[in-house]
Design an enzyme around this catalytic site. Structure first.
Site, PDB file in Angstrom:
ATOM      1  N   ASN A   9      19.958  -1.108 -38.793  1.00  0.00           N
ATOM      2  CA  ASN A   9      18.885  -1.979 -38.293  1.00  0.00           C
ATOM      3  C   ASN A   9      17.604  -1.158 -38.237  1.00  0.00           C
ATOM      4  OD1 ASN A   9      17.202  -3.675 -36.868  1.00  0.00           O
ATOM      5  ND2 ASN A   9      18.298  -3.477 -34.918  1.00  0.00           N
ATOM      6  N   TRP A  10      16.719  -1.428 -39.163  1.00  0.00           N
ATOM      7  CA  TRP A  10      15.469  -0.642 -39.208  1.00  0.00           C
ATOM      8  C   TRP A  10      14.475  -1.093 -38.145  1.00  0.00           C
ATOM      9  CZ3 TRP A  10      13.799   0.333 -45.057  1.00  0.00           C
ATOM     10  CH2 TRP A  10      14.734   1.195 -45.642  1.00  0.00           C
ATOM     11  N   LYS A  11      14.756  -2.198 -37.485  1.00  0.00           N
ATOM     12  CA  LYS A  11      13.840  -2.747 -36.472  1.00  0.00           C
ATOM     13  C   LYS A  11      12.426  -2.885 -37.059  1.00  0.00           C
ATOM     14  CE  LYS A  11      16.658  -0.566 -32.964  1.00  0.00           C
ATOM     15  NZ  LYS A  11      16.795  -0.203 -31.571  1.00  0.00           N
ATOM     16  N   HIS A  91      20.051  -9.616 -30.851  1.00  0.00           N
ATOM     17  CA  HIS A  91      19.889  -8.204 -30.484  1.00  0.00           C
ATOM     18  C   HIS A  91      19.261  -8.146 -29.087  1.00  0.00           C
ATOM     19  CE1 HIS A  91      18.474  -4.064 -30.490  1.00  0.00           C
ATOM     20  NE2 HIS A  91      19.284  -3.841 -31.516  1.00  0.00           N
ATOM     21  N   GLU A  93      17.014  -6.443 -27.916  1.00  0.00           N
ATOM     22  CA  GLU A  93      15.550  -6.391 -27.917  1.00  0.00           C
ATOM     23  C   GLU A  93      14.959  -7.787 -28.067  1.00  0.00           C
ATOM     24  OE1 GLU A  93      15.163  -3.404 -30.949  1.00  0.00           O
ATOM     25  OE2 GLU A  93      16.005  -1.919 -29.575  1.00  0.00           O
ATOM     26  N   GLU A 161      26.833  -3.829 -28.144  1.00  0.00           N
ATOM     27  CA  GLU A 161      25.777  -2.838 -27.980  1.00  0.00           C
ATOM     28  C   GLU A 161      25.363  -2.765 -26.515  1.00  0.00           C
ATOM     29  OE1 GLU A 161      23.563  -2.119 -31.886  1.00  0.00           O
ATOM     30  OE2 GLU A 161      22.603  -3.808 -30.935  1.00  0.00           O
ATOM     31  N   GLY A 167      19.060   3.415 -28.490  1.00  0.00           N
ATOM     32  CA  GLY A 167      17.879   4.259 -28.640  1.00  0.00           C
ATOM     33  C   GLY A 167      17.690   5.276 -27.540  1.00  0.00           C
ATOM     34  N   SER A 206      23.153   4.418 -30.140  1.00  0.00           N
ATOM     35  CA  SER A 206      23.062   5.867 -30.329  1.00  0.00           C
ATOM     36  C   SER A 206      24.199   6.444 -31.172  1.00  0.00           C
ATOM     37  CB  SER A 206      22.965   6.572 -28.965  1.00  0.00           C
ATOM     38  OG  SER A 206      21.787   6.170 -28.280  1.00  0.00           O
ATOM     39  N   GLY A 227      20.711   1.948 -35.314  1.00  0.00           N
ATOM     40  CA  GLY A 227      19.266   1.828 -35.358  1.00  0.00           C
ATOM     41  C   GLY A 227      18.630   3.088 -35.923  1.00  0.00           C
ATOM     42  N   GLY A 228      18.245   3.994 -35.040  1.00  0.00           N
ATOM     43  CA  GLY A 228      17.496   5.191 -35.425  1.00  0.00           C
ATOM     44  C   GLY A 228      18.104   5.978 -36.575  1.00  0.00           C
TER      45      GLY A 228
HETATM   46  C1  PEP Z   1      20.297  -0.899 -32.539  1.00  0.00           C
HETATM   47  O1  PEP Z   1      19.112  -1.025 -32.781  1.00  0.00           O
HETATM   48  O2  PEP Z   1      21.045  -1.882 -32.651  1.00  0.00           O
HETATM   49  C2  PEP Z   1      20.801   0.405 -32.142  1.00  0.00           C
HETATM   50  C3  PEP Z   1      22.058   0.525 -31.869  1.00  0.00           C
HETATM   51  O3  PEP Z   1      19.874   1.427 -32.088  1.00  0.00           O
HETATM   52  P1  PEP Z   1      20.205   3.010 -31.951  1.00  0.00           P
HETATM   53  O4  PEP Z   1      21.299   3.313 -32.959  1.00  0.00           O
HETATM   54  O5  PEP Z   1      18.926   3.682 -32.278  1.00  0.00           O
HETATM   55  O6  PEP Z   1      20.692   3.240 -30.569  1.00  0.00           O
END
Ligand code: PEP
Length: 249
Positions: A9-11, A91, A93, A161, A167, A206, A227-228
């Site tokens: 997920n590049w957000k 998500h 967010e 999640e 993050g 993470s 994500g990251g």
């Molecule tokens: C996400 O955006 O769904 C996520 C899990 O981010 P990260 O891996 O950066 O925690």
């Protein structure tokens, strides 16, 4: 047995220049037995889909309606038309920034299925909820409310999640992940019968190269939503390899 999926997920990160990272992943190929998904920002979808090869491309949200007066939104059929085969829905967010309820997520999941997209439906507890001992109750309520009755392994992936792990570099213990995934699997089977056993259950929060193999060894973890660590091919590739290793075993 659920299929294995490594989803990135590049957000709201990346411009055309970032597609080089996708190209780098494509050049390595997708290991046997796993699926790889990248969800870039909407403006990159068409260009990403054009170069993605065996890597699936997904949106990060869609509107529940097919079309209409919803400025700034995109519909599921628009994502499909742009070359997406998946869409992330619910998500945390979006639940936090846009007040998306389980009912809204469920309507979007129905729209996604109607357009022929697979929905990656996200659920997860806040830190306060975990500390209050409400984790299982919260995620089971979200699961029930967010999935349509038509959910199946061909149109749905569930991503657990924990909000506090996204993050932040904080990750639940393997026991905590296992407890939630086992409860979610039981809830899916209770609702959808044997077909509920085939709906992939991803862990997200993470995930990185250093913890992926341990997380993927937890029962009922069928992959990850990342994500990251999905923004750079060099960071995402070892996570894909760790998932592929679980298939090769
Ligand atoms: C996400 O955006 O769904 C996520 C899990 O981010 P990260 O891996 O950066 O925690």
């Amino acid at each position: 047995m659920a299929r294995k999926l490594a989803a990135g997920n590049w957000k709201m990160n990346g411009t055309g220049a970032s597609l080089g990272e996708l190209e780098a992943l494509v050049s390595e190929g997708v290991p046997q037995g796993v699926e790889v998904l990248i969800c870039p920002p909407a403006p990159l979808l068409t260009r990403a889909a054009a170069l993605a090869g065996d890597i699936a491309i997904g949106g990060q949200d869609c509107h529940a309606a097919v079309s209409g007066a919803h400025t700034g939104d995109v519909s599921a059929i628009m994502l499909k038309d742009a070359g997406a085969s998946y869409v992330i829905l619910g998500h945390s967010e979006r639940r936090a920034d846009h007040g998306e309820s389980d009912a809204v997520v469920r309507a979007k999941a129905e729209a996604a299925a109607g357009a022929g997209l697979q929905a990656v439906v996200c659920i997860g507890e806040t830190l306060d909820e975990r500390e209050a001992g409400q984790t299982l109750q919260v995620v089971e309520t979200q699961l029930t409310g967010s999935l349509p009755d038509t959910a199946s392994a061909s149109n749905t992936v569930v991503a657990y999640e924990p909000v506090w792990a996204i993050g932040t570099g904080k990750v639940p213990t393997l026991e905590q992940i296992g407890e939630v995934h086992s409860a979610l699997r039981a809830a899916l089977v209770a609702r959808f019968g044997a077909a509920g056993g085939d709906i992939p259950l991803l862990y997200g929060g993470s995930v990185k190269a250093g913890n992926a193999a341990d997380i993927f060894a937890v029962p009922n973890v069928d992959g990850a939503l990342v994500g990251g660590a999905s923004l750079k091919a060099a960071d995402f590739r070892p996570i894909i390899s760790a998932l592929a290793a679980t298939v090769a075993e």
